[in-house]
Design a protein around this motif. Sequence first.
Motif: not given
Length: 315
Positions: A187-189, A191-212
Amino acid sequence: MYTISGHHHISMITKNAKQNNFFYRSVLGLRRVKMTVNQDDPSMYHLFYGDRTGSPGTELSFFEMPTAGKTYHGTNAITQIGLLVPSKESLAYWKKRFEQMGVHHGELTTYANHPALHFEDGEGLRMVLLVSNGEKAEHWEAWEKSAVPLEHQIQGMGTVEITVRRLDKLARTLTELFGYIEISHTDSEAVFQSIKGKATGEIVVKSLETAAEKPGRGSIHHLAIRVKDEEELVYWEKQIRERGFHSSEIIDRFYFKSLYFRESNGILFELATDGPGFTIDGKVESLGEQLDLPPFLEEQRDEIERKLQPIKEIH
């Protein structure tokens, strides 16, 4: 079906080009591979740092905005940059280096399943060194004149962190539009990779309900992701429009071609081609040593140079 091959570059705001130049060259040991201007506003510097040639996946770029105020951190923003280093020994080297040079940093820890060391530049830009386990940016080349020994040099961009209110919206954009692979999702985080196993295309998405987030010095303006060439760029522009996003259309930036769009949370993405690269108007040996301008700005050189303050080295 085309595949996003990883991060291309990431662009930030700095208030002071001189201090920025010192930190990324003399502290982090990166090469300044291009000193140019913001093509949309030539009154400001656009500085690129990276490996020996500024390969895709190694580039940290900065727009100098002398009037930039403080960044007020919040949601709907790109909130941290991962940089790859070769080993745990490298983390120990960097921790000692940061202590000696007065760089704000944390303790050795783990981030995105990598041994890690969090730190900030002088303007509060959040970064984290990540042990790469042999992985580095695809075209990374060591820079022999770096202030950092070869065995500890930064080897490109790793995990990039994005914080948003609507995690699922960004998740669908990454997976359904661009074909990123979802590695984990709570619910809060996620992780996505453009190529599996590769940190060079990895994005961590965090959820946060606060001011922009209110951007300022040390904030991240946009993330650029890699496409091979203009043919792929045309394909992705069509896909972006079909999903209802507004696109900037394809722009020739001389060093690469690109397009921009904002996803549903307002995060600005750029898609940028791998070539032609920074050697199109300069020799490898002298990259970044003089002000380079794309051809369409060359006739304005005198006026542009008058408005720019020379970047003097700090010793």
